[in-house]
Scaffold this motif. Sequence first.
Motif, PDB file in Angstrom:
ATOM      1  N   UNK A  51       0.824  -1.210   0.000  1.00  0.00           N
ATOM      2  CA  UNK A  51       0.000   0.000   0.000  1.00  0.00           C
ATOM      3  C   UNK A  51       0.862   1.266   0.000  1.00  0.00           C
ATOM      4  N   UNK A  52       1.996   1.219   0.693  1.00  0.00           N
ATOM      5  CA  UNK A  52       2.840   2.406   0.825  1.00  0.00           C
ATOM      6  C   UNK A  52       4.125   2.298  -0.004  1.00  0.00           C
ATOM      7  N   UNK A  53       4.064   1.597  -1.118  1.00  0.00           N
ATOM      8  CA  UNK A  53       5.272   1.443  -1.927  1.00  0.00           C
ATOM      9  C   UNK A  53       5.750   2.780  -2.495  1.00  0.00           C
ATOM     10  N   UNK A  54       4.821   3.734  -2.695  1.00  0.00           N
ATOM     11  CA  UNK A  54       5.226   5.046  -3.214  1.00  0.00           C
ATOM     12  C   UNK A  54       5.840   5.909  -2.113  1.00  0.00           C
ATOM     13  N   UNK A  55       5.115   6.113  -1.018  1.00  0.00           N
ATOM     14  CA  UNK A  55       5.593   7.011   0.035  1.00  0.00           C
ATOM     15  C   UNK A  55       6.841   6.467   0.727  1.00  0.00           C
ATOM     16  N   UNK A  56       6.953   5.132   0.841  1.00  0.00           N
ATOM     17  CA  UNK A  56       8.126   4.533   1.482  1.00  0.00           C
ATOM     18  C   UNK A  56       9.180   4.111   0.461  1.00  0.00           C
ATOM     19  N   UNK A  57       8.930   4.416  -0.820  1.00  0.00           N
ATOM     20  CA  UNK A  57       9.924   4.214  -1.877  1.00  0.00           C
ATOM     21  C   UNK A  57      10.469   2.785  -1.893  1.00  0.00           C
ATOM     22  N   UNK A  58       9.543   1.829  -2.050  1.00  0.00           N
ATOM     23  CA  UNK A  58       9.905   0.417  -2.203  1.00  0.00           C
ATOM     24  C   UNK A  58      10.613  -0.176  -0.983  1.00  0.00           C
ATOM     25  N   UNK A  59      10.171   0.224   0.196  1.00  0.00           N
ATOM     26  CA  UNK A  59      10.656  -0.413   1.410  1.00  0.00           C
ATOM     27  C   UNK A  59      10.151  -1.856   1.453  1.00  0.00           C
ATOM     28  N   UNK A  60      11.007  -2.787   1.901  1.00  0.00           N
ATOM     29  CA  UNK A  60      10.643  -4.192   1.977  1.00  0.00           C
ATOM     30  C   UNK A  60      10.757  -4.707   3.410  1.00  0.00           C
ATOM     31  N   UNK A  61       9.788  -5.515   3.806  1.00  0.00           N
ATOM     32  CA  UNK A  61       9.844  -6.211   5.094  1.00  0.00           C
ATOM     33  C   UNK A  61      10.508  -7.555   4.832  1.00  0.00           C
ATOM     34  N   UNK A  62      11.695  -7.771   5.390  1.00  0.00           N
ATOM     35  CA  UNK A  62      12.452  -8.984   5.066  1.00  0.00           C
ATOM     36  C   UNK A  62      12.351 -10.065   6.141  1.00  0.00           C
ATOM     37  N   UNK A  63      11.730  -9.757   7.262  1.00  0.00           N
ATOM     38  CA  UNK A  63      11.558 -10.803   8.261  1.00  0.00           C
ATOM     39  C   UNK A  63      11.208 -10.255   9.627  1.00  0.00           C
ATOM     40  N   UNK A  64      10.552 -11.104  10.434  1.00  0.00           N
ATOM     41  CA  UNK A  64      10.211 -10.765  11.814  1.00  0.00           C
ATOM     42  C   UNK A  64      11.291 -11.342  12.717  1.00  0.00           C
ATOM     43  N   UNK A  65      11.926 -10.499  13.516  1.00  0.00           N
ATOM     44  CA  UNK A  65      13.061 -10.927  14.334  1.00  0.00           C
ATOM     45  C   UNK A  65      12.688 -11.228  15.779  1.00  0.00           C
ATOM     46  N   UNK A 106       0.012  12.030   3.440  1.00  0.00           N
ATOM     47  CA  UNK A 106       0.247  11.206   2.252  1.00  0.00           C
ATOM     48  C   UNK A 106      -0.082   9.745   2.525  1.00  0.00           C
ATOM     49  N   UNK A 107       0.388   9.215   3.657  1.00  0.00           N
ATOM     50  CA  UNK A 107       0.129   7.809   3.953  1.00  0.00           C
ATOM     51  C   UNK A 107      -1.356   7.555   4.216  1.00  0.00           C
ATOM     52  N   UNK A 108      -2.052   8.534   4.810  1.00  0.00           N
ATOM     53  CA  UNK A 108      -3.488   8.355   5.022  1.00  0.00           C
ATOM     54  C   UNK A 108      -4.219   8.223   3.685  1.00  0.00           C
ATOM     55  N   UNK A 109      -3.916   9.082   2.728  1.00  0.00           N
ATOM     56  CA  UNK A 109      -4.599   9.020   1.442  1.00  0.00           C
ATOM     57  C   UNK A 109      -4.240   7.756   0.670  1.00  0.00           C
ATOM     58  N   UNK A 110      -3.059   7.221   0.891  1.00  0.00           N
ATOM     59  CA  UNK A 110      -2.725   5.918   0.310  1.00  0.00           C
ATOM     60  C   UNK A 110      -3.561   4.812   0.945  1.00  0.00           C
ATOM     61  N   UNK A 111      -3.898   4.982   2.219  1.00  0.00           N
ATOM     62  CA  UNK A 111      -4.641   3.959   2.952  1.00  0.00           C
ATOM     63  C   UNK A 111      -6.113   3.850   2.548  1.00  0.00           C
ATOM     64  N   UNK A 112      -6.709   4.947   2.098  1.00  0.00           N
ATOM     65  CA  UNK A 112      -8.163   4.977   1.915  1.00  0.00           C
ATOM     66  C   UNK A 112      -8.704   3.879   0.993  1.00  0.00           C
ATOM     67  N   UNK A 113      -8.143   3.666  -0.207  1.00  0.00           N
ATOM     68  CA  UNK A 113      -8.664   2.578  -1.047  1.00  0.00           C
ATOM     69  C   UNK A 113      -8.490   1.205  -0.399  1.00  0.00           C
ATOM     70  N   UNK A 114      -7.384   1.029   0.323  1.00  0.00           N
ATOM     71  CA  UNK A 114      -7.123  -0.238   1.011  1.00  0.00           C
ATOM     72  C   UNK A 114      -8.159  -0.474   2.114  1.00  0.00           C
ATOM     73  N   UNK A 115      -8.439   0.560   2.896  1.00  0.00           N
ATOM     74  CA  UNK A 115      -9.441   0.438   3.948  1.00  0.00           C
ATOM     75  C   UNK A 115     -10.819   0.144   3.360  1.00  0.00           C
TER      76      UNK A 115
END
Length: 315
Positions: free
Chosen positions: A149-163, A260-269
């Motif tokens: 959902x936030x690939x634009x605002x976070x510029x392709x941030x990736x979650x690589x694992x839960x530690x 910005x992140x809120x408006x990215x969230x709206x379609x997802x919500x």
Amino acid sequence: MQLESLNKSYKSNNIPAIEFPLVFSSFRNGLWLFGIPSWLFGIVDRSFAAFTDGYVSSIELVHLFTASFFLLGWIYLKPEESSNIGGIGAVRSYAIEARNSIDEYSLHATTARMSELQEQHVIRQEYILPFHYICQIYHLLNLKHLETIHHFSLNNLKVIGVSQIQPTQSGGMVRFQTVLDSPANVLRIWRQPIVEVGLTLHTPYTVELSIPVYNQRYITVLFNVIPVGANEHKLIIDIYSNLNWPRPLLQVVLHFAACLTLFEDLPYLQRIAQKKVHHLVNLKGISERDTMWLYRRFVKLHGARQVLSLPEAKA
């Protein structure tokens, strides 16, 4: 009239309307903060232009005094701080707003955490959103939405694992590693290649996101979700930080990022809200991956009770 037309525009595009006076208030405060360094730059620029040649003309003096006058006027026109309440004010405001919707234990736990952070309070934003509050909780506790959902605002941030996973009496905490997948990401200037972020469910209504920046400097985001009705909730975003940036600059940056992140969230919500709320709290339908552990924890501890406390949301 402008706000009404914006709401109609949102509805015509099948995106739910939010409480635009609150959004406008956040934008207004951010714009006012941005104006202060702008006018200061103007004064410095006119001062250099006036004094560098050793002779000050009447036109240059007029320009300098005009810029100074507008700066003083801008400061005088400071808007009411509805979306940027100070630390103590944020705690009191939340306690008043939530007392009729949230149980005493949860209210006490949240206000205690806000009191711990109050000296680092930077901004507050408030929104009324037309979704059952569990839709927001599902969104906040789903780690993978950060890279989709936030690939634009976070510029392709990736979650690589839960530690790390740690259950608590009323929620739990997960620590997860993130990496910047884009070589052009401006965040690479100060952050490490791999950063461990913390996400905590304090109560059924409060989620905390802790983001390390650099040299033991953090940005902490506290999301408070207050149920309003079967298909409506109030989202309160309080952001805290110990960054030693100029405060007006930090406030402008964080206001913009939060909007910005809120408006990215709206379609997802909206997509989440298309499901019946009972389906959202059915453990059989929730992924068992570690990225959804915190939401599964919420459902196990609070899910059924929270659904029964409000009329079921429409499909």
